[in-house]
Structure formats: C-alpha cells, structure tokens
Write an enzyme that holds these catalytic residues in place. Structure first.
Site, PDB file in Angstrom:
ATOM      1  N   LYS A  37      47.525  20.605  63.530  1.00 30.46           N
ATOM      2  CA  LYS A  37      48.881  20.531  64.086  1.00 30.46           C
ATOM      3  C   LYS A  37      49.746  19.475  63.407  1.00 30.46           C
ATOM      4  O   LYS A  37      50.949  19.643  63.309  1.00 30.46           O
ATOM      5  CB  LYS A  37      48.836  20.301  65.598  1.00 30.46           C
ATOM      6  CG  LYS A  37      48.211  18.995  66.027  1.00 30.46           C
ATOM      7  CD  LYS A  37      47.967  18.974  67.541  1.00 30.46           C
ATOM      8  CE  LYS A  37      47.319  17.668  67.956  1.00 30.46           C
ATOM      9  NZ  LYS A  37      46.780  17.723  69.320  1.00 30.46           N
ATOM     10  N   ARG A 132      45.728  14.397  81.640  1.00 38.00           N
ATOM     11  CA  ARG A 132      46.654  15.342  81.008  1.00 38.00           C
ATOM     12  C   ARG A 132      46.199  16.720  81.482  1.00 38.00           C
ATOM     13  O   ARG A 132      46.031  16.915  82.683  1.00 38.00           O
ATOM     14  CB  ARG A 132      46.672  15.161  79.484  1.00 38.00           C
ATOM     15  CG  ARG A 132      47.978  15.656  78.850  1.00 38.00           C
ATOM     16  CD  ARG A 132      48.025  15.482  77.341  1.00 38.00           C
ATOM     17  NE  ARG A 132      47.150  16.422  76.630  1.00 38.00           N
ATOM     18  CZ  ARG A 132      47.049  16.490  75.307  1.00 38.00           C
ATOM     19  NH1 ARG A 132      47.745  15.686  74.549  1.00 38.00           N
ATOM     20  NH2 ARG A 132      46.244  17.369  74.741  1.00 38.00           N
TER      21      ARG A 132
HETATM   22  C1  LIG Z   1      45.553  17.375  69.303  1.00 41.24           C
HETATM   23  C2  LIG Z   1      44.415  17.888  70.087  1.00 41.24           C
HETATM   24  C3  LIG Z   1      43.106  17.763  69.587  1.00 41.24           C
HETATM   25  C4  LIG Z   1      42.799  17.005  68.321  1.00 41.24           C
HETATM   26  O1  LIG Z   1      42.886  15.639  68.559  1.00 41.24           O
HETATM   27  P1  LIG Z   1      42.636  14.566  67.389  1.00 41.24           P
HETATM   28  O2  LIG Z   1      42.677  13.279  68.083  1.00 41.24           O
HETATM   29  O3  LIG Z   1      43.724  14.768  66.398  1.00 41.24           O
HETATM   30  O4  LIG Z   1      41.295  14.873  66.815  1.00 41.24           O
HETATM   31  C5  LIG Z   1      42.095  18.328  70.332  1.00 41.24           C
HETATM   32  N1  LIG Z   1      42.333  18.974  71.494  1.00 41.24           N
HETATM   33  C6  LIG Z   1      43.565  19.100  72.003  1.00 41.24           C
HETATM   34  C7  LIG Z   1      43.755  19.818  73.293  1.00 41.24           C
HETATM   35  C8  LIG Z   1      44.645  18.564  71.319  1.00 41.24           C
HETATM   36  O5  LIG Z   1      45.880  18.697  71.825  1.00 41.24           O
END
Ligand SMILES: *Cc1c(COP(=O)(O)O)cnc(C)c1O
Length: 375
Positions: A37, A132
């Site tokens: 992302k 969250r």
């Molecule tokens: C962004 C995200 C991740 C990845 O997190 P990182 O800290 O970049 O490894 C995993 N799961 C969800 C739901 C996320 O939004």
C-alpha cells in the site's frame, strides 16, 4: 517533468527483502502477503514483491489494486481495509479475499458476488487490544452463525491487527489468543480455516526469535519489507536492505544565517509556534522539497553532518554543518521512513525513478535519469 526532487526505487533490493522474508516465513509454515500500500499503486513495487517469491499482494485501497492489475500483474490479492458497503462489487471483482468485521458489509459482498456469479472469501478480523478494526472475541460465534446462510461467502480465516492505532505490541499472548479463537471458529464451522493471519511487521520480531505461536500461518508485511527495519526499534533487521528507497532533492539556496529567527515570533506556516536552538551563525541550505512532498519527521539525511531544521510547503531547510563542500545545485540524499515514503510516493512533484543508479550526494551535474517510470 520539471522536477527537482526524485524518489529512487531499487527493485532488486526489494526482491532480496521479499525473498529473505519469504524464506523465514516458509520455514515456520507461514504464508506471506506482501503489503504494497505504501507504493500507492506503483506496479513495479508489486512486481518486485512477486518476483521475490511472494504469492499474495495486499493493499488497503481498491484503486491501488486496480492499477496493479491494469499493469498486467495477476496474483492473489487481499484487501486490507474493511470494505465500504458501497464498494462491494468492486471488492469482489478486484480482490480474492478481504478483511472484514461487519455483518452488513459481508452481506453486501455476498449480494455482489451472487450478482457476479462468483464466490468471495473473507478473513474475519478480531480486536485484540489495538482498538482499530475487528470484532470482540466473544461476538465471533454470533457472527459465524449469521454468515451461514450467505451462499457466496467463504470464511477463509481469522486475523488480527495490532500496533497501528493503539500502538499495542504484538505478543505471544495476543497471538496465542488468536490461535485459540481460530480453533473455536473451526469447531463452529466444522472445517479448518485456511488462514490464521497473525498481524503485520510487528509480528516479525517474534518470527525471527522463533517465538511465533504455532497455528499462526499467515502474516501481512509491509513496513519491514520496504524499509528493512524493526517496527519497534527502527533498527535494521538482519539480512534486509534498508535502502530500497532514497529521496533526493536539489539545493536551491546555500547561505550563512543565524540559527534563531529575528523579530516577534507568531505562528509558522502551519499554525504552530516554532522553536529553534541558538547555535549561532550556521551554513544553511534550502532544498527543493517541502511538506507537500514528504514527511519531515521520518526523513533522515544520509550525510550525518546534515541536520533538519524545518520545512514549509515547498522548502526544506537544513543545517549543512561545518562542511563547506555543498553548493547550490548539489543534490542531497535522504532515507525516507514510512511516512516520508508514502508522501513522496503521492506527491506529483516528486519524480519516481526505477532502478536508476543512485547519485553521489555531492555530484553537481544534473544527471539524466535513465529509466524513469511514474506510478
Ligand atoms: C498496513 C497493514 C498491514 C501491514 O502493516 P506493516 O506495519 O506495514 O507491516 C497489515 N494489516 C493491515 C490490516 C494493514 O492495514
């Protein structure tokens, strides 16, 4: 493009990082989803992740997944952000699996999947303290029951996400709780779950220490894959590149000025009262980069002698230290942290450069960038 700021992406380093994480995960029976992302839909980042051996792409935005697919990339895809009910049809079209916590949204996905003649897989998110997304553990049985009549929905697994909003550490206890819940859900469903998705980069330290609880068989990794760092300490993780990305900008002013502003202090351009340290007269530089392009808090100059002073929308002011070599027109290079990377990726004013040779920080000539791809 009339740019004077560049974001360099070294795809071979990302391939290496993904390869290393992939091997670490496989050894422990864990499947890796490469979270792309931060690449804001730049397909080269997804491509490198797949070439590194990862079998699944994950993104929080449908538009990013759509752009990646439009570039010809075909790979199983996971939607990380909870679907908006209004987007149900696009979710079914673009994603193989989505993270969910709302019955109403899953009903919308079911209806969309039925209209499209498809099935859609969901990963149910459980809230384990970060506050969250996710349903509370004791509401899982009722949700599972309510999902039974939905013909086009398949519960592929459960998962959790920590360390984002509440800043909660991923621990053996939290992940063991998730595994226990997975076993409960399996008894309710009468079949095994494909995925018990034990979190994000915050789970990597446990994996590296060999303490990831048995039963966790899926991780969603972005930060550490892209930046090569431990999310808790920001220290480099062994065997990972920390320089997959570099941000460069040009010096547009180099002058000696006093380190303290002169006059009545009111507010800066962003409504804050700025504070400065009295360091006397300093050689200072202004770079062709600003808050529109990057995030100052997570941007680190690669030259240790350079100090960050502040930034307004279009100007980044640095302390050049005692070194007299920097001149107007020179480029300074920075290591972007996650926030700086995402912001630079989003900025239309920062040119994205794929696999261009990195420039030395003190090269004055403006080099023609050989292989340029805009995301
Ligand atoms: C962004 C995200 C991740 C990845 O997190 P990182 O800290 O970049 O490894 C995993 N799961 C969800 C739901 C996320 O939004």
């Amino acid at each position: 493009m009339n740019t004077s700021a560049w974001l360099y992406f070294d795809s071979s380093k990302l391939r290496d990082n993904v390869g290393r994480l992939q091997r670490l995960c496989r050894r422990r029976g864990v499947e890796l989803a490469a979270v792309v992302k931060a690449g804001c839909g730049w397909s080269e980042i997804a491509r490198a992740a797949l070439e590194g051996g990862c079998g699944m792409l994950a993104d929080s935005r449908l538009d990013n997944l759509a752009r990646i697919q439009q570039s010809g990339i075909r790979a199983p895809s996971m939607l990380l952000r909870l679907p908006a009910p209004s987007q149900a049809e696009a979710v079914v079209r673009l994603c193989d699996i989505s993270l969910n916590s709302e019955l109403e949204s899953i009903r919308a996905l079911n209806a969309a999947a039925q209209r499209l003649g498809r099935r859609h897989r969901v990963l149910l998110m459980v809230e384990l303290g970060d506050r969250r997304e996710g349903i509370l553990p004791d509401r899982l049985p009722a949700l599972i029951e309510a999902l039974q009549p939905l013909q086009a929905i398949e519960v592929a697994g459960i998962g959790t996400n920590l360390g984002c909003l509440g800043g909660i550490r991923t621990t053996v206890d939290k992940l063991s709780e998730l595994v226990g819940l997975a076993r409960r859900v399996e008894r309710l469903l009468g079949h095994e779950l494909e995925y018990v998705s034990g979190g994000n980069s915050g789970s990597l330290p446990l994996l590296l220490e060999g303490r990831l609880p048995a039963g966790i068989n899926h991780l969603r990794i972005g930060f550490s894959m892209l930046l090569g760092r431990d999310p808790y300490t920001d220290e480099p993780l062994p065997g990972l590149h920390t320089d997959v990305f570099a941000l460069e900008a040009e010096l547009i002013e180099v002058q000696t000025k006093h380190s303290l502003p002169d006059g009545e202090v009111v507010l800066d351009a962003f409504g804050q009262v700025p504070h400065f340290e009295d360091r006397g007269e300093r050689r200072r530089g202004i770079l062709s980069l600003g808050r529109l392009d990057t995030d100052l808090a997570t941007l680190r100059p690669l030259d240790d002698g350079i100090g960050m002073i502040g930034a307004s929308s279009d100007h980044l002011v640095v302390d050049l230290g005692p070194d007299l070599r920097y001149r107007v027109g020179d480029r300074l290079r920075f290591a972007p942290g996650y926030g700086a990377l995402v912001q630079a990726m989003l900025s239309p004013y920062v040119e994205k450069c794929l696999d261009s040779p990195f420039q030395a920080a003190d090269i004055t000539s403006s080099m023609a960038v050989s292989s340029v791809a805009s995301p």
